[in-house]
Write a protein that holds these residues in place. Sequence first.
Motif, PDB file in Angstrom:
ATOM      1  N   VAL A 167       1.339  -1.539   0.031  1.00 45.95           N
ATOM      2  CA  VAL A 167      -0.006  -0.087   0.278  1.00 45.95           C
ATOM      3  C   VAL A 167       1.184   1.039   0.314  1.00 45.95           C
ATOM      4  O   VAL A 167       0.100   2.290  -0.870  1.00 45.95           O
ATOM      5  CB  VAL A 167      -0.999  -0.248   1.101  1.00 45.95           C
ATOM      6  CG1 VAL A 167      -1.304   1.582   1.304  1.00 45.95           C
ATOM      7  CG2 VAL A 167      -2.205  -1.453   1.034  1.00 45.95           C
ATOM      8  N   TRP A 168       1.576   1.368   1.319  1.00 49.16           N
ATOM      9  CA  TRP A 168       2.523   2.171   1.184  1.00 49.16           C
ATOM     10  C   TRP A 168       3.761   2.664  -0.373  1.00 49.16           C
ATOM     11  O   TRP A 168       4.118   3.600  -0.436  1.00 49.16           O
ATOM     12  CB  TRP A 168       3.792   2.485   2.071  1.00 49.16           C
ATOM     13  CG  TRP A 168       2.676   2.737   3.611  1.00 49.16           C
ATOM     14  CD1 TRP A 168       1.879   2.683   4.225  1.00 49.16           C
ATOM     15  CD2 TRP A 168       2.694   4.762   3.516  1.00 49.16           C
ATOM     16  NE1 TRP A 168       1.604   3.071   5.405  1.00 49.16           N
ATOM     17  CE2 TRP A 168       1.705   4.441   4.469  1.00 49.16           C
ATOM     18  CE3 TRP A 168       3.009   5.981   3.151  1.00 49.16           C
ATOM     19  CZ2 TRP A 168       1.264   6.411   4.990  1.00 49.16           C
ATOM     20  CZ3 TRP A 168       2.811   6.888   3.456  1.00 49.16           C
ATOM     21  CH2 TRP A 168       1.758   6.710   4.669  1.00 49.16           C
ATOM     22  N   GLU A 169       4.087   2.107  -1.119  1.00 50.48           N
ATOM     23  CA  GLU A 169       4.582   2.053  -2.307  1.00 50.48           C
ATOM     24  C   GLU A 169       3.941   2.482  -3.112  1.00 50.48           C
ATOM     25  O   GLU A 169       4.315   3.858  -4.258  1.00 50.48           O
ATOM     26  CB  GLU A 169       5.190   0.532  -2.959  1.00 50.48           C
ATOM     27  CG  GLU A 169       6.393  -1.054  -2.275  1.00 50.48           C
ATOM     28  CD  GLU A 169       6.192  -1.781  -3.158  1.00 50.48           C
ATOM     29  OE1 GLU A 169       5.608  -1.835  -3.750  1.00 50.48           O
ATOM     30  OE2 GLU A 169       7.142  -2.507  -2.149  1.00 50.48           O
ATOM     31  N   GLU A 170       2.537   2.477  -3.351  1.00 49.76           N
ATOM     32  CA  GLU A 170       1.241   3.069  -4.202  1.00 49.76           C
ATOM     33  C   GLU A 170       1.178   4.492  -3.780  1.00 49.76           C
ATOM     34  O   GLU A 170       1.252   5.119  -4.514  1.00 49.76           O
ATOM     35  CB  GLU A 170       0.038   1.848  -4.030  1.00 49.76           C
ATOM     36  CG  GLU A 170      -0.876   2.317  -5.367  1.00 49.76           C
ATOM     37  CD  GLU A 170      -0.823   2.393  -6.497  1.00 49.76           C
ATOM     38  OE1 GLU A 170      -0.728   3.084  -7.687  1.00 49.76           O
ATOM     39  OE2 GLU A 170       0.654   0.965  -6.639  1.00 49.76           O
ATOM     40  N   ILE A 171       1.328   4.456  -2.278  1.00 49.47           N
ATOM     41  CA  ILE A 171       0.853   6.092  -2.149  1.00 49.47           C
ATOM     42  C   ILE A 171       1.911   6.230  -1.751  1.00 49.47           C
ATOM     43  O   ILE A 171       1.598   7.605  -2.735  1.00 49.47           O
ATOM     44  CB  ILE A 171       1.154   5.745   0.049  1.00 49.47           C
ATOM     45  CG1 ILE A 171      -0.208   5.399  -0.019  1.00 49.47           C
ATOM     46  CG2 ILE A 171       1.036   7.517   0.283  1.00 49.47           C
ATOM     47  CD1 ILE A 171      -0.535   5.058   1.804  1.00 49.47           C
TER      48      ILE A 171
END
Length: 422
Positions: free
Chosen positions: A407-411
């Motif tokens: 998720v944080w890679e995408e964020i």
Amino acid sequence: MINRRGVLRSATAAIAAAAFAVSGFAGQALAQDKQPITFALLQDFTGVYTFVSNEYNQGQQDYIKMVNATGGVKGHPIELIVRDTGNEPQRGIEAYNRAVEEGAVLVDFLSTPVSRAMVPRVLEDEVVMITALHGRGDASDGQTFPYVFPMMATYWSQASVLAKYIEEHMGGLEGKKIAHVFIDSPFGREPLPILRELAERKGFEVKAFPYPSPGNEQSATWSDVRRWGPDHVTIWGAGGGQPVSIRTAIRNGISPKDILSVVWLARTDMRQVGFEAAKGVKRFAATATGRDTPVIQKIMETVIEKGNGTGDMENVGNVYYNIGVATMAASVQAAEHAIENYGAPVTGPKLKKGFEDIENFNAQGLMPPITITEKDHQGGGYGRVSMWTGDGWEPQTDWITAYQDIVWEEIEENAKQFEQGN
């Protein structure tokens, strides 16, 4: 025949009238020598989001009435500005300008088009904007979006929690086929990067099946889904399209127990499907439902039972009502931190810091514990999976978070693109 436009106008007028009543109700319980804190709820009461906004706003107003009736925030009353934007960015801009002139330090549009349009303004003006369950997922990056607070699980995090549930409670992910059926919009497509990355890592197939807005007709889409033969289906729509998805899925031989939904699925949707026919459908839950939690009980005692409720008492405890309560509970907590740690009066910058001081806050069990930091404005990405039993929503998990590294890679990737474009 009911005049829908007239009904909507009446509903909007009732909401606005109730908003003015907040200050009057507060005056019965509070001294008026402390400066009020102004929140602006500039939402869509006549356009696209009426399926959620009326109940959501009712919960927000009732919570603030309860706060004001019990002493305010460190003695400061909260004043609400409630106006209709009709889900139109230009009307949202106009409503925002008026609200800021009137001293608003927090705004909530509950509209992805409006909130996305307002991001540059709130960053420039240093006004806090909460975007619970809507808006930009990459606004979770507080260093790029310092005045925007999703405060609840983004759609990326919701998809990750549903995938984790399949992995741990539905026989695993490896070798499975998961159909993602969604309204053909950025909202509907948003989970796909997460699901595709998980598919690569976990060894399952994911295939996208869009249907045209507004979702009233999905037969062709579900025929394609049936031919593909998925093991599980995630549905990503809102409002009237959601029960259409479930009904059409069932007609195409897909078991309700294999359907998992985004947060936007409520009791009214289950009624349209048929309470018994929908048994087994699962959804991401951002808050508890019902009236059993202490905060809803306190609203009942101090507001509803005294005849000061904002809307229909039957809504109290419903999904969207409770989400509205949770947004204001977190916002009031931030205001308390702002006063305690940085002093009155509450300004946008102080309120921002107040949000970033929130740690393990769960509104007495109404919501998962959130911790907001200068970096993480999402609060951890927690939620749980609930199942429709034929009578109500029954939790199937504790509050959990899942695959936050993905998720944080995408964020961060999307936040970087925003920075480069501004």
